[in-house]
Design an enzyme around this catalytic site. Structure first.
Site, PDB file in Angstrom:
ATOM      1  N   LYS A  42       0.922  -1.086  -0.390  1.00 58.29           N
ATOM      2  CA  LYS A  42      -0.365   0.545  -0.020  1.00 58.29           C
ATOM      3  C   LYS A  42       1.045   1.137   0.366  1.00 58.29           C
ATOM      4  CE  LYS A  42      -0.329   0.475   4.827  1.00 58.29           C
ATOM      5  NZ  LYS A  42      -1.162  -0.373   6.041  1.00 58.29           N
ATOM      6  N   TYR A 251      17.592  29.479   7.910  1.00 54.49           N
ATOM      7  CA  TYR A 251      16.418  30.182   8.588  1.00 54.49           C
ATOM      8  C   TYR A 251      16.450  30.755   9.833  1.00 54.49           C
ATOM      9  CZ  TYR A 251      13.323  29.845   4.160  1.00 54.49           C
ATOM     10  OH  TYR A 251      12.770  30.450   3.057  1.00 54.49           O
TER      11      TYR A 251
END
Length: 351
Positions: A42, A251
């Site tokens: 899956k 950042y």
């Protein structure tokens, strides 16, 4: 998707080991205590490519496969012609056209799904029984009411909630499923996922359904040293720079250089599944050199500190440290998240 013999073209690659995938399945099969060993494919084969994974495992001898939805079943149905394919989410009203066309079985999870399947003419199916995870699955009260009458059941399943831990819930669920086996007639019974296989023979029944361990995840301590890494992210150096002592990187300036430092910026980030949990914690390798992640991981870029004697250049590729168990500890992310979050910008290259 590239395959053997192809020259890798993408600047961001996910190199995938065919031999490791097969080795992992064989170890899981050999530890299933005589039960058939299937494969959960899956979520596009846990992010690695369901069609390729299915083809490789089919050639290795796997004959039972599990997807979540009918759309996923449609993607692999031709590859798995002649194998057993089960759809774990059952069958919704809108799934019926595909359910009748594809050679796959629904795993019926509710009274409504059972009725829908019978009203549409029935046929071979699997059934999920909830023994304590309280997710998908019929209740013990449901099966005692006769709701399963008229079904042609190939496999009765349940799912362990805490198999990755030494929890009393495991034995409690096992006892309930053994009672289910005595009450519901089916060709086969299945309970164990990857971690369940490690719990021992009592949990294996007739069919096991590994997922994580196939793809390099370590579900429990019993698998340590046996499961091999399958997925190896590789990124490209976009730019090199030298910064001075006191300069910050990334950042919010979460990393500062104690002395002059070389910084490599590579072409991956949280949009590719390399999430911010690796900020100032992850690492990459260039030959024998370890390049720590410095600063915050951003959407498309990661910055690495380059050792002074490392002769790396713009355009060179670095291997990201991505052993799932170790990367999970470093980042705080689950091994499942690390796999299934890998994005579409990787050129997936099997070797």
């Amino acid at each position: 998707m590239s395959d053997d013999g192809d020259i890798p073209s993408g600047p961001l690659q996910l190199r995938l080991s065919r031999s490791a995938l097969i080795s992992n399945w064989r170890w899981l099969r050999d530890n299933s205590h005589g039960a058939a060993c299937g494969a959960a494919i899956k979520a596009d084969g846990y992010g690695l490519g369901a069609r390729q994974v299915a083809s490789i495992l089919l050639s290795a001898g796997c004959r039972d496969f599990f997807v979540a939805t009918w759309a996923e079943a449609e993607q692999v149905a031709d590859v798995l012609a002649g194998a057993n394919l089960s759809v774990l989410h059952g069958v919704r009203a809108g799934d019926m056209p595909l359910a009748h066309r594809l050679n796959a079985r629904p795993v019926l999870n509710s009274v409504e799904q059972v009725r829908r399947w019978l009203d549409a003419g029935g046929g071979d199916c699997d059934v999920m029984i909830d023994t304590g995870i309280n997710r998908l699955g019929l209740s013990l009260a449901d099966i005692g009411s006769g709701v399963l009458d008229g079904l042609t059941i190939c496999t009765v399943m349940s799912h362990l909630a805490s198999a990755d831990a030494d929890s009393p819930q495991n034995a409690a669920q096992l006892a309930l499923f053994q009672a289910v086996k005595g009450a519901v007639s089916a060709d086969r019974y299945s309970m164990a996922n990857s971690a369940g296989i490690c719990l021992g023979s009592d949990y294996c029944f007739d069919l096991t359904r590994p997922g994580l361990a196939l793809y390099g995840g370590t579900p429990r301590r019993e698998a340590i040293g046996h499961i091999k890494q399958v997925a190896f992210p590789v990124a490209e150096v976009l730019q090199l720079r030298t910064i001075a002592a006191g300069d910050h990187v990334g950042y919010n300036a979460t990393w500062m250089a104690d002395s002059a430092a070389r910084v490599a910026t590579i072409n991956m980030g949280y949009a590719d599944g390399y999430l911010r949990g690796f900020s100032n914690k992850g690492s990459a390798r260039f030959g024998a050199f370890v390049l720590p992640v410095i600063g915050r991981v951003s959407m498309d870029l990661v910055t690495l500190q380059v050792p002074p004697d490392c002769a790396i250049s713009e355009g060179d590729r670095v291997a990201i440290d991505y052993d799932l168990a170790s990367a999970s500890l470093a980042s705080g992310l689950s091994q499942y998240e690390l796999l299934t979050g890998l994005g579409s910008r990787y050129d997936r290259v099997w070797f």
